[in-house]
Design a protein around this motif. Structure first.
Motif, PDB file in Angstrom:
ATOM      1  N   ASN A 139      11.626  -6.237  -1.876  1.00  0.00           N
ATOM      2  CA  ASN A 139      12.761  -6.802  -2.032  1.00  0.00           C
ATOM      3  C   ASN A 139      12.292  -8.653  -1.920  1.00  0.00           C
ATOM      4  O   ASN A 139      13.605  -9.385  -2.174  1.00  0.00           O
ATOM      5  CB  ASN A 139      13.810  -6.488  -1.149  1.00  0.00           C
ATOM      6  N   GLN A 140      11.195  -8.766  -1.768  1.00  0.00           N
ATOM      7  CA  GLN A 140      11.263  -9.768  -1.142  1.00  0.00           C
ATOM      8  C   GLN A 140      10.948 -10.612  -2.300  1.00  0.00           C
ATOM      9  O   GLN A 140      10.008 -10.204  -2.979  1.00  0.00           O
ATOM     10  CB  GLN A 140       9.754  -9.816  -0.123  1.00  0.00           C
ATOM     11  N   PRO A 141      10.501 -12.065  -2.511  1.00  0.00           N
ATOM     12  CA  PRO A 141      10.416 -12.668  -3.858  1.00  0.00           C
ATOM     13  C   PRO A 141       8.475 -13.146  -3.505  1.00  0.00           C
ATOM     14  O   PRO A 141       8.566 -12.657  -4.894  1.00  0.00           O
ATOM     15  CB  PRO A 141      10.630 -14.091  -3.497  1.00  0.00           C
ATOM     16  N   ASN A 142       7.685 -11.904  -2.712  1.00  0.00           N
ATOM     17  CA  ASN A 142       6.608 -12.338  -3.146  1.00  0.00           C
ATOM     18  C   ASN A 142       5.979 -10.914  -2.385  1.00  0.00           C
ATOM     19  O   ASN A 142       5.878 -11.087  -1.608  1.00  0.00           O
ATOM     20  CB  ASN A 142       5.470 -13.492  -2.095  1.00  0.00           C
ATOM     21  N   ALA A 143       6.276 -10.004  -3.442  1.00  0.00           N
ATOM     22  CA  ALA A 143       6.218  -9.077  -2.483  1.00  0.00           C
ATOM     23  C   ALA A 143       5.096  -8.384  -3.017  1.00  0.00           C
ATOM     24  O   ALA A 143       3.710  -9.154  -4.338  1.00  0.00           O
ATOM     25  CB  ALA A 143       7.254  -7.341  -3.270  1.00  0.00           C
ATOM     26  N   LEU A 144       4.187  -7.865  -1.947  1.00  0.00           N
ATOM     27  CA  LEU A 144       2.893  -7.423  -1.706  1.00  0.00           C
ATOM     28  C   LEU A 144       2.730  -5.226  -2.778  1.00  0.00           C
ATOM     29  O   LEU A 144       3.570  -4.856  -3.086  1.00  0.00           O
ATOM     30  CB  LEU A 144       2.027  -5.985  -0.628  1.00  0.00           C
ATOM     31  N   PRO A 145       1.806  -6.040  -3.577  1.00  0.00           N
ATOM     32  CA  PRO A 145       1.345  -4.578  -4.219  1.00  0.00           C
ATOM     33  C   PRO A 145       1.009  -3.324  -3.799  1.00  0.00           C
ATOM     34  O   PRO A 145       0.704  -3.216  -2.742  1.00  0.00           O
ATOM     35  CB  PRO A 145      -0.274  -5.434  -5.690  1.00  0.00           C
ATOM     36  N   GLY A 146       0.660  -2.201  -4.616  1.00  0.00           N
ATOM     37  CA  GLY A 146       0.868  -1.296  -3.657  1.00  0.00           C
ATOM     38  C   GLY A 146       0.356  -1.027  -3.097  1.00  0.00           C
ATOM     39  O   GLY A 146      -0.108  -0.719  -1.728  1.00  0.00           O
ATOM     40  N   LEU A 147      -1.235  -1.423  -4.197  1.00  0.00           N
ATOM     41  CA  LEU A 147      -3.146  -1.313  -2.784  1.00  0.00           C
ATOM     42  C   LEU A 147      -2.570  -1.921  -1.786  1.00  0.00           C
ATOM     43  O   LEU A 147      -3.724  -1.806  -0.775  1.00  0.00           O
ATOM     44  CB  LEU A 147      -3.720  -1.274  -3.586  1.00  0.00           C
ATOM     45  N   ALA A 148      -2.754  -3.489  -1.805  1.00  0.00           N
ATOM     46  CA  ALA A 148      -2.417  -3.695  -0.259  1.00  0.00           C
ATOM     47  C   ALA A 148      -1.016  -3.434   0.510  1.00  0.00           C
ATOM     48  O   ALA A 148      -1.746  -3.792   1.556  1.00  0.00           O
ATOM     49  CB  ALA A 148      -2.241  -5.361  -0.813  1.00  0.00           C
ATOM     50  N   ILE A 149      -0.272  -2.697   0.202  1.00  0.00           N
ATOM     51  CA  ILE A 149       0.211  -2.615   1.047  1.00  0.00           C
ATOM     52  C   ILE A 149      -0.979  -1.053   1.665  1.00  0.00           C
ATOM     53  O   ILE A 149      -0.075  -0.984   3.236  1.00  0.00           O
ATOM     54  CB  ILE A 149       2.063  -1.852   0.417  1.00  0.00           C
ATOM     55  N   LEU A 150      -0.661  -0.192   0.728  1.00  0.00           N
ATOM     56  CA  LEU A 150      -2.451   1.176   1.299  1.00  0.00           C
ATOM     57  C   LEU A 150      -2.714   0.571   2.101  1.00  0.00           C
ATOM     58  O   LEU A 150      -2.992   1.228   3.186  1.00  0.00           O
ATOM     59  CB  LEU A 150      -2.381   1.203   0.611  1.00  0.00           C
ATOM     60  N   ALA A 151      -3.306  -0.345   1.868  1.00  0.00           N
ATOM     61  CA  ALA A 151      -4.789  -1.347   2.637  1.00  0.00           C
ATOM     62  C   ALA A 151      -3.833  -1.545   4.279  1.00  0.00           C
ATOM     63  O   ALA A 151      -4.823  -0.645   5.391  1.00  0.00           O
ATOM     64  CB  ALA A 151      -5.076  -2.166   1.983  1.00  0.00           C
ATOM     65  N   LYS A 152      -2.841  -1.902   4.500  1.00  0.00           N
ATOM     66  CA  LYS A 152      -2.019  -2.530   5.544  1.00  0.00           C
ATOM     67  C   LYS A 152      -1.662  -0.701   6.696  1.00  0.00           C
ATOM     68  O   LYS A 152      -2.284  -0.328   7.410  1.00  0.00           O
ATOM     69  CB  LYS A 152      -0.703  -3.170   5.563  1.00  0.00           C
ATOM     70  N   ASP A 153      -1.054  -0.047   5.537  1.00  0.00           N
ATOM     71  CA  ASP A 153      -0.768   1.800   5.978  1.00  0.00           C
ATOM     72  C   ASP A 153      -2.668   2.189   6.726  1.00  0.00           C
ATOM     73  O   ASP A 153      -2.232   2.728   7.990  1.00  0.00           O
ATOM     74  CB  ASP A 153      -0.333   2.520   5.326  1.00  0.00           C
ATOM     75  N   VAL A 154      -3.164   1.998   6.048  1.00  0.00           N
ATOM     76  CA  VAL A 154      -4.427   2.483   6.624  1.00  0.00           C
ATOM     77  C   VAL A 154      -5.201   1.919   7.784  1.00  0.00           C
ATOM     78  O   VAL A 154      -5.688   2.369   8.548  1.00  0.00           O
ATOM     79  CB  VAL A 154      -5.469   2.151   5.460  1.00  0.00           C
ATOM     80  N   GLU A 155      -5.221   0.412   7.953  1.00  0.00           N
ATOM     81  CA  GLU A 155      -5.500  -0.078   8.585  1.00  0.00           C
ATOM     82  C   GLU A 155      -4.497   0.046  10.406  1.00  0.00           C
ATOM     83  O   GLU A 155      -5.171   0.541  10.739  1.00  0.00           O
ATOM     84  CB  GLU A 155      -5.191  -1.516   9.103  1.00  0.00           C
ATOM     85  N   GLU A 156      -3.421   0.187   9.613  1.00  0.00           N
ATOM     86  CA  GLU A 156      -2.268   0.936  10.809  1.00  0.00           C
ATOM     87  C   GLU A 156      -2.294   2.381  11.732  1.00  0.00           C
ATOM     88  O   GLU A 156      -2.619   2.792  12.460  1.00  0.00           O
ATOM     89  CB  GLU A 156      -1.003   0.832  10.684  1.00  0.00           C
ATOM     90  N   LEU A 157      -3.179   2.894  10.358  1.00  0.00           N
ATOM     91  CA  LEU A 157      -3.794   4.386  10.386  1.00  0.00           C
ATOM     92  C   LEU A 157      -4.788   4.573  11.138  1.00  0.00           C
ATOM     93  O   LEU A 157      -5.372   5.551  12.057  1.00  0.00           O
ATOM     94  CB  LEU A 157      -4.037   5.740   9.117  1.00  0.00           C
ATOM     95  N   ALA A 158      -5.695   4.002  10.869  1.00  0.00           N
ATOM     96  CA  ALA A 158      -6.791   3.651  11.880  1.00  0.00           C
ATOM     97  C   ALA A 158      -6.804   3.716  13.041  1.00  0.00           C
ATOM     98  O   ALA A 158      -7.377   3.398  13.934  1.00  0.00           O
ATOM     99  CB  ALA A 158      -7.774   3.292  11.268  1.00  0.00           C
ATOM    100  N   ALA A 159      -6.212   2.553  13.149  1.00  0.00           N
ATOM    101  CA  ALA A 159      -5.549   1.871  14.705  1.00  0.00           C
ATOM    102  C   ALA A 159      -4.663   3.048  15.574  1.00  0.00           C
ATOM    103  O   ALA A 159      -5.312   3.097  16.909  1.00  0.00           O
ATOM    104  CB  ALA A 159      -4.807   0.943  15.094  1.00  0.00           C
ATOM    105  N   HIS A 160      -4.152   3.929  14.529  1.00  0.00           N
ATOM    106  CA  HIS A 160      -3.437   5.230  15.539  1.00  0.00           C
ATOM    107  C   HIS A 160      -4.188   5.742  15.561  1.00  0.00           C
ATOM    108  O   HIS A 160      -4.172   6.539  17.210  1.00  0.00           O
ATOM    109  CB  HIS A 160      -2.295   4.993  14.544  1.00  0.00           C
ATOM    110  N   GLU A 161      -5.335   6.344  15.117  1.00  0.00           N
ATOM    111  CA  GLU A 161      -6.143   7.175  15.101  1.00  0.00           C
ATOM    112  C   GLU A 161      -7.147   6.469  16.990  1.00  0.00           C
ATOM    113  O   GLU A 161      -7.384   7.992  17.335  1.00  0.00           O
ATOM    114  CB  GLU A 161      -6.811   7.348  14.103  1.00  0.00           C
ATOM    115  N   LYS A 162      -7.348   5.584  16.187  1.00  0.00           N
ATOM    116  CA  LYS A 162      -8.637   5.449  17.379  1.00  0.00           C
ATOM    117  C   LYS A 162      -8.107   5.542  18.780  1.00  0.00           C
ATOM    118  O   LYS A 162      -8.163   5.103  19.780  1.00  0.00           O
ATOM    119  CB  LYS A 162      -8.624   3.588  17.083  1.00  0.00           C
ATOM    120  N   LYS A 163      -6.738   4.496  19.031  1.00  0.00           N
ATOM    121  CA  LYS A 163      -5.536   4.762  20.017  1.00  0.00           C
ATOM    122  C   LYS A 163      -5.327   6.778  20.844  1.00  0.00           C
ATOM    123  O   LYS A 163      -5.876   6.852  21.363  1.00  0.00           O
ATOM    124  CB  LYS A 163      -4.286   3.631  19.921  1.00  0.00           C
ATOM    125  N   VAL A 164      -4.603   7.348  20.027  1.00  0.00           N
ATOM    126  CA  VAL A 164      -4.660   8.345  19.876  1.00  0.00           C
ATOM    127  C   VAL A 164      -5.523   9.673  20.044  1.00  0.00           C
ATOM    128  O   VAL A 164      -5.281  10.355  21.138  1.00  0.00           O
ATOM    129  CB  VAL A 164      -3.419   8.963  19.751  1.00  0.00           C
TER     130      VAL A 164
END
Length: 1027
Positions: free
Chosen positions: A498-523
């Motif tokens: 909904n933002q004017p400069n919405a991120l494309p799907g693969l860019a969002i997926l990259a952020k999700d993967v980054e969060e997943l990796a951080a969660h994996e490393k921590k937990v």
């Protein structure tokens, strides 16, 4: 679940006070399928197995005590059965010290629970139960619970059934006096001792009879201790009897014929051994019947009102349960294995929240592993494999997708679940190696291998769910944790879209993967690191590969650079840096320094991909600019409109390049500048192409002749008047001359000059753009390489020089040929002087000064001046047979020469005098020859010729070649002065020395009469066509 039981039944009370409590419900149905009961479920139900196990338990405990079994209750329900039971108990004495009669008054902590590491239960303490209900409803003190009564309650056996069972064993004891219980086939004895009158109704009796018959079939035919063949007569006979009895109840009296037949058939099978008949009866010790019955006994160790807790009286209960081992054929190894399964199954059945149970299971599996190393028994191996496979199957179902299994609520159970899975896997591997009696070729680190598999599988699953979150089915069990996580991600994505400069799907997926990796490393990684030192490295390598596959597919379909593509590739590059950093940090202490993990992470080469896309973008822009066509039309500024537009496109291209959201502007800038440079160079080449060169417009030198003396000169002068008009009409066609006219040449020169000047501005703008780039470094500003146009400035200078020369020589030798080459000094000198040429030349000079940029105007006028002096000398030294000069004409010639210089000097407002002197030096040095006497000229010619050619010139003077470099010391220049000397001595010398003719032949004359230019009319037409 325990709360549910407590709320419905109230406080747990195990006492003999009437009314008797209702039986607890059976264990929950969420438990796993028993690995032992796979072949029994069709013939014997769990309740059948439980009742049979209780009967075996009571019989074993009665026999081991050495005294008759007595009822655990001093009161029973009012019935005939109850009365006879009470009488029997009285007859055997109330002071029975049998093991079942021990009261539960000890407050000491359970040794078994302490050994297993379990804490005492809050609800199963016998002392607490005693204090909670110290008296019966009639006011008499209630006796404490006995172990027998506790076991009855734990196994969910009613008092009626318990009383009937004990009564049957009293009868058996009386009829089989002196026999041990393991020498009896209990179902057969029970069938004979209990009649219809011992049951409340016919259906109960028939169900009980059928159960015992099916137990006989299972223990003697279907799952016997000693294997039997399919054609065994005794087995077939017993099965026939049992099937008949299942259809119609049999009479079980002691002297009944049918019962005697059944007893004989049972004895024939129960007393077999490998070497004949045995004194022991084997009817409940065949696999898997024995383990199914033993499992029912072990289940009684769990509190029926708090299903996940082991009772505090487990020491006494376990001691009594072990008394069944001789009947069931159980040993310590089978006990350890079966107990491990019961504990594990109870953890699963009670909601998978009791971490204590998992710890106990883990400890039991260690004992199982020790047992597996000490035996090669194939029967045990079969049981072991089935049990551990079932445990490992459940564990791996969770661990292969542990991101969906564990959350903040149950993460504390993960270490024990992993440990159980690893222990099971190790023992299975060991068992397989024993089974095949060989060692494994290479020692495999089972723990590391399994953890590696779990990490990769779970992360692939989590990644697949993250990449297709919208396809998650919410009603699939186990997806609630994933849904919570993905719903959060989905909300962030919707907000992003909904933002004017919405991120494309693969860019969002990259952020999700980054969060997943951080969660994996921590937990998860700290937990899994116990078994795999590179757990975090394996995790990020897996995520790197998963995202890499998506990225590779995206790149393969990428045709051009787009803002979305740049965002995706930048996100991929950032993700890769994070993942690699995690892998490096996790591999610091590894033997290979993490090289193996890093090799699993081939670079995304996102920057290289961006660079290639940008290069493609540059190439497409450059290719379009290569198609730019030179347009000779002029504008109000005296420039080609196409050039102005071209420069504007270059500015826009540079602006667009620096607006690209890429991190490597300085690195790719040289490619763009080089491409633009080549395009501009090509444009400059087109701007100057087709205009020819100075030689295009130089006239052809006519053949050498000698002057006619006397009357011939007059004839010549008469002819001259008729020839002049023809020479004014050039042989070059006039159509299209505007393409090569002075205005057009000035336009081209102005355009090239403007391009050159604009390039300096563009280069400064490039530096400004670079300073605004975040990725630029100091050396990017100091080093001019790749930021300056290398080819175009030189091409512009060269083009201006060429066009300036073309303009000058075209103007002098083509446009003004009618007043220079065609008429100057033709015939009488006094009437054909240079004034007409100067007038028209001045007009052109004024036009050029007003049209051409002042910074290049001086060069053009200088070239015109040089062309004018060249033309003046060419008229004097190669003007053809229609020109002749006497010594007296030298004054006119010198006056005209000075007038020619004055027009460029322009009373001090024109060209500098030293520049004029430089380009007029050749004419100034040659002109004195025209006033020198003929003999002196001839003498100088002879001397210079002898000096030039040496002794070969003594016999005959060679004809010196025409170099065009006029000089008073050059033989050809002196020879031409003699050729145009209207003097008898000169004519005779030329006749004698070279036999030169006095006039040209007709063909040559006709050629001279026309416009004497080297390039033909067709050649110039071709030049115009090129333009």
């Amino acid at each position: 679940m325990a709360l549910l039981f407590r709320s419905s039944l109230g406080e747990s009370r195990r006492e003999t006070t009437p009314p008797p409590p209702s039986l607890p419900p059976p264990p929950p149905s969420s438990s796993l399928s028993s690995p032992f009961a796979a072949d029994l479920t069709t013939s014997l139900s769990p309740s059948d197995l439980r009742d049979t196990a209780y009967e075996i338990f009571v019989a074993a405990c009665r026999t081991s005590s050495g005294k008759p079994l007595s009822s655990s209750s001093t009161t029973s329900s009012p019935s005939s059965n109850g009365s006879s039971s009470a009488a029997a108990i009285t007859a055997n004495g109330a002071a029975n010290s049998g093991s079942l009669q021990r009261s539960l008054t000890s407050t000491a902590a359970s040794r078994v629970k302490k050994a297993l590491g379990l804490r005492s239960s809050s609800s199963s303490s016998a002392l607490k139960r005693e204090n909670g209900s110290s008296s019966s409803p009639n006011g008499k003190p209630a006796k404490p619970l006995t172990i027998g009564e506790l076991m009855r309650v734990q196994m969910r056996v009613s008092e009626t059934v318990d009383s009937r069972t004990r009564r049957a064993f009293l009868r058996i004891s009386a009829s089989q006096l002196g026999k041990r219980v393991d020498n009896l086939v209990l179902p057969l004895e029970l069938l004979q001792q209990l009649k219809f009158s011992d049951f409340g109704h016919q259906q109960e009796y028939e169900a009980w009879q059928k159960r015992n018959l099916r137990v006989l079939e299972a223990g003697l035919v279907l799952h016997p201790y000693q294997p039997i063949g399919k054609a065994d007569a005794a087995a077939q006979r017993l099965q026939k009897i049992i099937r008949g009895a299942l259809q119609r109840p049999i009479e079980t009296g002691k002297n009944n014929e049918s019962m005697q037949v059944l007893r004989n058939a049972v004895a024939a099978l129960a007393c077999r051994s490998s070497d004949g008949l045995s004194e022991y009866c084997h009817w409940a010790d065949g696999y898997p019947l024995n383990l199914c019955l033993y499992e029912m006994l072990l289940e009684s160790c769990f509190d029926v009102h708090e299903e996940s807790s082991i009772i505090d009286e487990v020491d006494e209960v376990m001691e009594l349960i072990k008394k069944t081992w001789p009947i069931l054929g159980i040993n310590q190894m089978l006990h350890n294995l079966c107990f491990a399964w019961v504990l594990f199954n109870r953890f699963v059945a009670t909601g998978q929240v009791e971490n204590e149970l998992l710890s106990v299971v883990d400890g039991q599996l260690e004992e199982v592993a020790k047992d597996a190393k000490t035996t090669n028994d194939p029967a045990y191996s079969k049981v072991l494999s089935a049990t551990l496979t079932s445990i490992l199957g459940w564990v791996e179902q969770r661990l292969l997708a542990y991101h969906d299994t564990f959350d903040n609520m149950n993460i504390n159970t993960m270490p024990n679940i992993v440990s159980i899975g690893i222990s099971a896997a190790k023992t299975l591997v060991l068992d397989i190696s024993h089974e095949y009696r060989r060692k494994r070729k290479g020692e495999v680190d089972v723990a590391r291998s399994r953890i590696d598999t779990y990490i990769r599988s779970s992360l692939r699953t989590a990644f697949a769910q993250a990449s297709s979150y919208s396809k998650i089915i919410l009603d699939i069990p186990g997806n609630f944790r994933l849904y919570n996580r993905m719903e959060k991600a989905d909300s962030s994505r919707r907000a992003s879209k909904n933002q004017p400069n919405a991120l494309p799907g693969l860019a969002i997926l990259a952020k999700d993967v980054e969060e997943l990796a951080a969660h994996e490393k921590k937990v998860f990684s700290p937990i899994l690191k116990r078994w795999h030192p590179l757990a975090a490295g394996v995790a990020v390598a897996t995520l790197h590969a998963c995202y890499g596959n998506e990225l590779k597919q995206f790149i393969s379909q990428l045709a051009e650079l787009t803002p979305d593509a740049v965002q995706i590739l930048k996100a991929a590059d950032k993700l890769e840096q994070e993942l690699v950093q995690t892998a490096v940090e996790d591999s610091v202490d590894s033997d290979d320094g993490g090289k193996a993990i890093i090799r699993e992470m081939p670079p995304y080469e996102a920057e290289a991909t961006i660079a290639n896309l940008v290069k493609g973008w540059i190439k497409s822009r450059i290719d379009r600019m290569k198609e730019w066509v030179w347009n000779p039309r002029t504008s109000q500024e005296g420039l080609a409109p196409s050039a102005v537009e071209f420069l504007r496109v270059i500015d826009e291209t540079l602006d667009a390049f620096f607006q690209l959201p890429i991190p490597m502007h300085p690195a790719l800038l040289p490619d763009l500048v080089a491409g633009l440079d080549r395009c501009l160079q090509y444009y400059v080449a087109k701007a100057k192409s087709g205009c020819g060169s100075r030689n295009t417009f130089l006239p052809t030198m006519p053949a050498l002749t000698r002057c006619a003396i006397g009357s011939k000169l007059g004839v010549f002068k008469k002819k001259e008047k008729s020839l002049n008009p023809q020479r004014r009409s050039s042989q070059v066609a006039t159509d299209g001359d505007s393409a090569l006219g002075v205005p057009q040449l000035c336009l081209r020169i102005n355009t090239l000059h403007r391009i050159r000047m604009e390039l300096e501005v563009i280069e400064k703008r490039i530096i400004t753009h670079l300073r605004n780039c975040e990725s630029a470094r100091e050396e990017d500003f100091s080093n001019s390489t790749g930021k300056k146009f290398e080819l175009t400035p030189g091409a512009c200078v060269e083009g201006i020089q060429q066009l300036s020369e073309v303009l000058a020589y075209k103007l002098v030798f083509h446009d003004l040929s009618h007043v220079l080459w065609d008429s100057l000094y033709v015939g009488d000198l006094s009437s054909s002087r240079i004034e007409p040429f100067l007038q028209e030349l001045e007009q052109n000079l004024l036009f050029i000064s007003d049209t051409v940029n002042e910074r290049v105007c001086t060069r053009i006028i200088t070239d015109i001046m040089r062309a004018s002096f060249d033309g003046f000398l060419l008229v004097l030294l190669a003007g053809g047979p229609y020109r002749a000069f006497s010594r007296q004409d030298s004054q006119i010639i010198e006056e005209d020469f000075n007038a020619l210089k004055d027009i460029f000097l322009a009373n001090g407002d024109g060209l500098p005098s030293d520049l004029i002197d430089k380009y007029s030096s050749a004419a100034r040095e040659v002109l004195p020859l025209f006033r020198t006497d003929t003999e002196s000229v001839i003498e100088r010619f002879r001397r210079l010729t002898l000096e030039t050619y040496g002794s070969s010139a003594k016999s005959r003077f060679p004809l010196p070649p025409t170099t065009g470099q006029w000089n008073p010391t050059e033989p050809n220049t002196l020879l031409r002065v003699l050729c145009y000397r209207s003097d008898d001595a000169a004519s005779k010398f030329l006749k004698k020395t070279y036999n030169l003719p006095k006039k040209l032949n007709n063909t040559a004359a006709n050629k001279v009469q026309g416009h004497p230019i080297t390039t033909s009319a067709k050649d110039l037409q071709d030049v115009r066509m090129d333009i």
